[in-house]
Design a protein around this motif. Sequence first.
Motif, PDB file in Angstrom:
ATOM      1  N   ALA A  35      29.878  48.060  40.998  1.00 14.16           N
ATOM      2  CA  ALA A  35      29.554  46.725  40.472  1.00 14.16           C
ATOM      3  C   ALA A  35      29.213  46.786  38.994  1.00 14.16           C
ATOM      4  CB  ALA A  35      28.388  46.124  41.258  1.00 14.16           C
ATOM      5  N   LYS A  36      28.451  47.794  38.606  1.00 11.53           N
ATOM      6  CA  LYS A  36      28.071  47.935  37.196  1.00 11.53           C
ATOM      7  C   LYS A  36      29.290  48.226  36.332  1.00 11.53           C
ATOM      8  CE  LYS A  36      23.498  49.574  38.426  1.00 11.53           C
ATOM      9  NZ  LYS A  36      22.680  50.758  38.645  1.00 11.53           N
ATOM     10  N   LEU A  37      30.158  49.110  36.806  1.00 15.13           N
ATOM     11  CA  LEU A  37      31.369  49.438  36.056  1.00 15.13           C
ATOM     12  C   LEU A  37      32.306  48.239  35.957  1.00 15.13           C
ATOM     13  CD1 LEU A  37      31.995  52.993  37.512  1.00 15.13           C
ATOM     14  CD2 LEU A  37      31.480  52.465  35.111  1.00 15.13           C
ATOM     15  N   TYR A  38      32.427  47.487  37.048  1.00 18.04           N
ATOM     16  CA  TYR A  38      33.251  46.283  37.027  1.00 18.04           C
ATOM     17  C   TYR A  38      32.719  45.312  35.974  1.00 18.04           C
ATOM     18  CZ  TYR A  38      35.521  41.935  38.199  1.00 18.04           C
ATOM     19  OH  TYR A  38      36.236  40.763  38.108  1.00 18.04           O
ATOM     20  N   GLU A  39      31.419  45.095  35.985  1.00 21.51           N
ATOM     21  CA  GLU A  39      30.796  44.171  35.024  1.00 21.51           C
ATOM     22  C   GLU A  39      31.082  44.607  33.584  1.00 21.51           C
ATOM     23  OE1 GLU A  39      28.910  40.962  33.524  1.00 21.51           O
ATOM     24  OE2 GLU A  39      29.321  41.284  35.641  1.00 21.51           O
ATOM     25  N   THR A  40      31.008  45.889  33.323  1.00 23.27           N
ATOM     26  CA  THR A  40      31.210  46.410  31.968  1.00 23.27           C
ATOM     27  C   THR A  40      32.670  46.386  31.540  1.00 23.27           C
ATOM     28  OG1 THR A  40      29.300  47.860  32.215  1.00 23.27           O
ATOM     29  CG2 THR A  40      30.877  48.446  30.500  1.00 23.27           C
ATOM     30  N   HIS A  41      33.582  46.755  32.439  1.00 27.59           N
ATOM     31  CA  HIS A  41      34.972  47.011  32.045  1.00 27.59           C
ATOM     32  C   HIS A  41      35.988  45.971  32.504  1.00 27.59           C
ATOM     33  CE1 HIS A  41      33.871  50.990  30.588  1.00 27.59           C
ATOM     34  NE2 HIS A  41      33.133  51.101  31.670  1.00 27.59           N
ATOM     35  N   CYS A  42      35.636  45.120  33.467  1.00 26.68           N
ATOM     36  CA  CYS A  42      36.645  44.243  34.066  1.00 26.68           C
ATOM     37  C   CYS A  42      36.293  42.755  34.033  1.00 26.68           C
ATOM     38  CB  CYS A  42      36.891  44.641  35.521  1.00 26.68           C
ATOM     39  SG  CYS A  42      37.156  46.401  35.803  1.00 26.68           S
ATOM     40  N   ASN A  44      35.017  40.708  31.925  1.00 24.87           N
ATOM     41  CA  ASN A  44      35.327  39.860  30.762  1.00 24.87           C
ATOM     42  C   ASN A  44      36.653  39.134  30.944  1.00 24.87           C
ATOM     43  OD1 ASN A  44      32.990  40.380  29.386  1.00 24.87           O
ATOM     44  ND2 ASN A  44      33.870  41.981  28.114  1.00 24.87           N
ATOM     45  N   CYS A  45      37.586  39.770  31.597  1.00 27.01           N
ATOM     46  CA  CYS A  45      38.893  39.139  31.819  1.00 27.01           C
ATOM     47  C   CYS A  45      39.006  38.539  33.223  1.00 27.01           C
ATOM     48  CB  CYS A  45      40.011  40.154  31.605  1.00 27.01           C
ATOM     49  SG  CYS A  45      40.134  40.754  29.899  1.00 27.01           S
ATOM     50  N   HIS A  46      38.660  39.321  34.238  1.00 28.37           N
ATOM     51  CA  HIS A  46      38.875  38.890  35.627  1.00 28.37           C
ATOM     52  C   HIS A  46      37.745  38.031  36.177  1.00 28.37           C
ATOM     53  CE1 HIS A  46      42.600  41.057  36.338  1.00 28.37           C
ATOM     54  NE2 HIS A  46      42.082  42.068  35.683  1.00 28.37           N
ATOM     55  N   GLY A  47      36.664  37.872  35.413  1.00 32.53           N
ATOM     56  CA  GLY A  47      35.558  37.015  35.827  1.00 32.53           C
ATOM     57  C   GLY A  47      34.525  37.743  36.652  1.00 32.53           C
ATOM     58  N   SER A  48      33.308  37.261  36.593  1.00 32.37           N
ATOM     59  CA  SER A  48      32.210  37.917  37.314  1.00 32.37           C
ATOM     60  C   SER A  48      32.378  37.813  38.828  1.00 32.37           C
ATOM     61  CB  SER A  48      30.867  37.320  36.895  1.00 32.37           C
ATOM     62  OG  SER A  48      30.812  35.956  37.240  1.00 32.37           O
ATOM     63  N   GLN A  49      33.139  36.830  39.286  1.00 28.61           N
ATOM     64  CA  GLN A  49      33.401  36.663  40.719  1.00 28.61           C
ATOM     65  C   GLN A  49      34.852  36.969  41.078  1.00 28.61           C
ATOM     66  OE1 GLN A  49      30.872  36.012  42.980  1.00 28.61           O
ATOM     67  NE2 GLN A  49      29.739  36.479  41.111  1.00 28.61           N
ATOM     68  N   GLY A  50      35.562  37.659  40.173  1.00 29.92           N
ATOM     69  CA  GLY A  50      36.950  38.023  40.428  1.00 29.92           C
ATOM     70  C   GLY A  50      37.898  36.843  40.424  1.00 29.92           C
ATOM     71  N   GLU A  51      37.489  35.741  39.792  1.00 32.83           N
ATOM     72  CA  GLU A  51      38.269  34.502  39.849  1.00 32.83           C
ATOM     73  C   GLU A  51      39.452  34.458  38.886  1.00 32.83           C
ATOM     74  OE1 GLU A  51      34.944  33.682  36.864  1.00 32.83           O
ATOM     75  OE2 GLU A  51      35.172  34.845  38.697  1.00 32.83           O
ATOM     76  N   GLY A  52      39.538  35.373  37.932  1.00 32.76           N
ATOM     77  CA  GLY A  52      40.624  35.338  36.959  1.00 32.76           C
ATOM     78  C   GLY A  52      40.450  34.175  35.994  1.00 32.76           C
ATOM     79  N   PRO A  59      43.536  36.496  39.513  1.00 34.20           N
ATOM     80  CA  PRO A  59      42.279  36.719  40.230  1.00 34.20           C
ATOM     81  C   PRO A  59      42.336  38.047  40.977  1.00 34.20           C
ATOM     82  CG  PRO A  59      43.671  35.258  41.503  1.00 34.20           C
ATOM     83  CD  PRO A  59      44.384  35.505  40.194  1.00 34.20           C
ATOM     84  N   LEU A  60      41.167  38.580  41.246  1.00 39.27           N
ATOM     85  CA  LEU A  60      41.045  39.743  42.130  1.00 39.27           C
ATOM     86  C   LEU A  60      40.484  39.302  43.478  1.00 39.27           C
ATOM     87  CD1 LEU A  60      39.641  42.315  39.546  1.00 39.27           C
ATOM     88  CD2 LEU A  60      42.004  42.046  40.337  1.00 39.27           C
ATOM     89  N   ALA A  61      39.746  38.209  43.476  1.00 38.85           N
ATOM     90  CA  ALA A  61      39.203  37.660  44.716  1.00 38.85           C
ATOM     91  C   ALA A  61      40.351  37.097  45.555  1.00 38.85           C
ATOM     92  CB  ALA A  61      38.194  36.557  44.397  1.00 38.85           C
ATOM     93  N   GLY A  62      40.511  37.644  46.754  1.00 38.96           N
ATOM     94  CA  GLY A  62      41.561  37.165  47.647  1.00 38.96           C
ATOM     95  C   GLY A  62      42.968  37.436  47.164  1.00 38.96           C
TER      96      GLY A  62
END
Length: 144
Positions: A35-42, A44-52, A59-62
């Motif tokens: 979760a920490k790595l996602y927040e730092t590296h991903c 900004n583009c894919h969104g805090s909830q994976g919404e794209g 999106p990464l969510a679903g």
Amino acid sequence: MKKLRQPLWILRSLAVLAGGASILSCFSNRQNEGAKLYETHCSNCHGSQGEGLKRLIPPLAGADYLVQHRAELACLVRKGKQGPLLVNGVDYNQVMPPADSHLTDSQITNILNFVQTSWGNKGEIFTIREVSEQLRGCGGSDGR
């Protein structure tokens, strides 16, 4: 004799407790690493909830892409992506920059597992071995 055995028993018990606490702290320190790595590296583009971001960033969510392209995900994180891709029936054609080169195979594994188990995703968990093998296939494994 009894007095000698009692202090030895107490010392052994304390050693076992200290060792157990040490082992637990090792696991808890890495518990939320994905979760920490996602927040730092991903995020900004894919969104805090994976919404794209609408039709710009998938999106990464679903995302059906996570299941359909599982064997490519580690290399996608390490090397980035250029060119079209289809996620949930929507075409995307933006550049995804590569992840920072200092991310280890283990850290990429943790990011992927965070994505696989977040926002309603029910993907199969990656092993470090699986990720390292994928990364060797694209020249991106660091062996850590």
